[in-house]
Design a protein around this motif. Structure first.
Motif, PDB file in Angstrom:
ATOM      1  N   LYS A  37       0.831  -1.207   0.000  1.00 30.30           N
ATOM      2  CA  LYS A  37       0.000   0.000   0.000  1.00 30.30           C
ATOM      3  C   LYS A  37       0.867   1.259   0.000  1.00 30.30           C
ATOM      4  N   ALA A  38       1.963   1.232   0.743  1.00 26.25           N
ATOM      5  CA  ALA A  38       2.864   2.392   0.795  1.00 26.25           C
ATOM      6  C   ALA A  38       3.486   2.660  -0.577  1.00 26.25           C
ATOM      7  N   VAL A  39       3.895   1.601  -1.271  1.00 29.65           N
ATOM      8  CA  VAL A  39       4.470   1.746  -2.612  1.00 29.65           C
ATOM      9  C   VAL A  39       3.433   2.314  -3.575  1.00 29.65           C
ATOM     10  N   ILE A  40       2.246   1.712  -3.542  1.00 30.11           N
ATOM     11  CA  ILE A  40       1.197   2.112  -4.482  1.00 30.11           C
ATOM     12  C   ILE A  40       0.706   3.530  -4.227  1.00 30.11           C
ATOM     13  N   ASP A  41       0.592   3.904  -2.967  1.00 30.32           N
ATOM     14  CA  ASP A  41       0.187   5.274  -2.642  1.00 30.32           C
ATOM     15  C   ASP A  41       1.145   6.286  -3.267  1.00 30.32           C
ATOM     16  N   SER A  42       2.452   6.018  -3.149  1.00 28.09           N
ATOM     17  CA  SER A  42       3.451   6.930  -3.711  1.00 28.09           C
ATOM     18  C   SER A  42       3.326   7.020  -5.227  1.00 28.09           C
TER      19      SER A  42
END
Length: 334
Positions: A244-249
């Motif tokens: 989720k952190a990767v995709i949010d960025s």
């Protein structure tokens, strides 16, 4: 008008691929020989082994592509080949084969940037797609935002300052003892985890650049701390929260760039484009903001030669041919 047959060749990493394309978007054949089972035991691609397997596979793969296309080698009008970026030894196998065929058949040679090829996979999956648009290219070695103004005009808006998204996926998968390739394994595990269980950091970098090394370190520190304290953790929650952190960025930067440059079409490309959560998240936000979203089929997300042939075709329209002295460019960028 006579149709143009382009032979595409791709050997940048661990897939030996060849394809025949009629004009710009009609795939006659798309053959891919993967080395994943060979490299799994090492937990990643071993360059020397990859190069040697390409040497063994390259001519049988080209022969199969020609046969499946239902054409004769003598009917091929031009050869397009990936010359970078990638593993230098692997690239040299494809470049050498392409140069030899172009010389023997007395036809043009086209040098294709692998990253541009990934974007062009979308033209094959969505024949109605036309520039201009914003492309998010996410692969094992690259994460970049590209403003494609026309078929042969690109502007790099931002890229990763350290680890690429795919590289981060593979490194986290390795420390979690997940099989190679790690990206699909993280994606699979994340489906049964809680993406809000752990608030991993999102790097604050300027404009449209990305950074994933800090996120990677945060996940490693979390895992090491839990092990030292004897605390139990749910691997699925870690996978989901990290993903989720990767995709949010990726998604936040992409939408911001589309709004700044007033672009109404967003294109997803590269091996990490096969990540189901990235695709669904980007599709959802594009729908909410009335942006058109384009995404290649799964087989065209990963390394393949059809996308290389497609990119090469558009280069040929502007007579952008390569000399017989063409060499591999392992560190090639946009």
């Amino acid at each position: 008008m006579e149709k143009i047959l382009t032979l595409g060749i791709e050997t940048s990493c661990d897939e030996t691929a060849a394809a025949v394309l009629r004009d710009d978007r009609e795939i006659l054949s798309n053959i891919i020989s993967t080395q994943i089972p060979i490299h799994q035991k090492f937990g990643g691609v071993v360059p020397e082994i990859a190069s040697r397997k390409h040497i063994v596979n390259i001519m049988p793969v080209i022969d199969e592509a020609i046969s499946k296309a239902g054409v004769e080698l003598s009917e091929i009008n031009q050869v397009a080949v990936t010359y970078g970026p990638g593993l230098v030894g692997a690239l040299l196998v494809g470049v050498s084969a392409a140069k030899t065929l172009a010389f023997a058949l007395k036809i043009p040679l086209i040098a294709v940037n692998h990253l541009e090829g990934h974007i062009f996979a979308n033209f094959l999956s969505s024949p109605e797609l036309k520039p201009p648009f914003l492309a998010l290219v996410v692969s094992g070695g690259h994460s970049a935002l590209i403003f494609q103004k026309n078929y042969n005009d690109f502007e790099l808006l931002g890229q990763t300052r350290d680890d690429a998204a795919g590289e981060a996926f593979d490194k986290i998968a390795r420390v979690m003892n997940l099989p190679y390739p790690g990206g699909p394994e993280i994606d699979k595990l994340a489906k049964v985890g809680n993406a809000d269980a752990i608030n991993f950091p999102r790097a604050k970098v300027s404009d449209f650049d990305f950074s994933f090394s800090g996120l990677k370190s945060a996940v490693l520190n979390f895992l090491n701390s839990a092990k030292m304290k004897g605390e139990k953790f749910n691997p699925a929650d870690i996978a989901a929260s990290f993903q989720k952190a990767v995709i949010d960025s990726l998604v936040d930067k992409t939408v911001a760039a589309a709004e700044k440059f007033d672009l109404k079409k967003i294109v997803l490309a590269g091996g990490v484009a096969a990540n189901s959560s990235l695709e669904s998240t980007l599709r959802k936000i594009c729908s909410e903001k009335n942006l058109e979203f384009f995404y290649p089929s799964k087989i065209l997300c990963t390394d393949n030669a059809a996308m290389i042939a497609c990119r090469g075709y558009y280069q040929s329209l502007e007579k952008k041919f390569a000399p017989p002295t063409l060499n591999a460019a392992p560190n090639l960028g946009f």
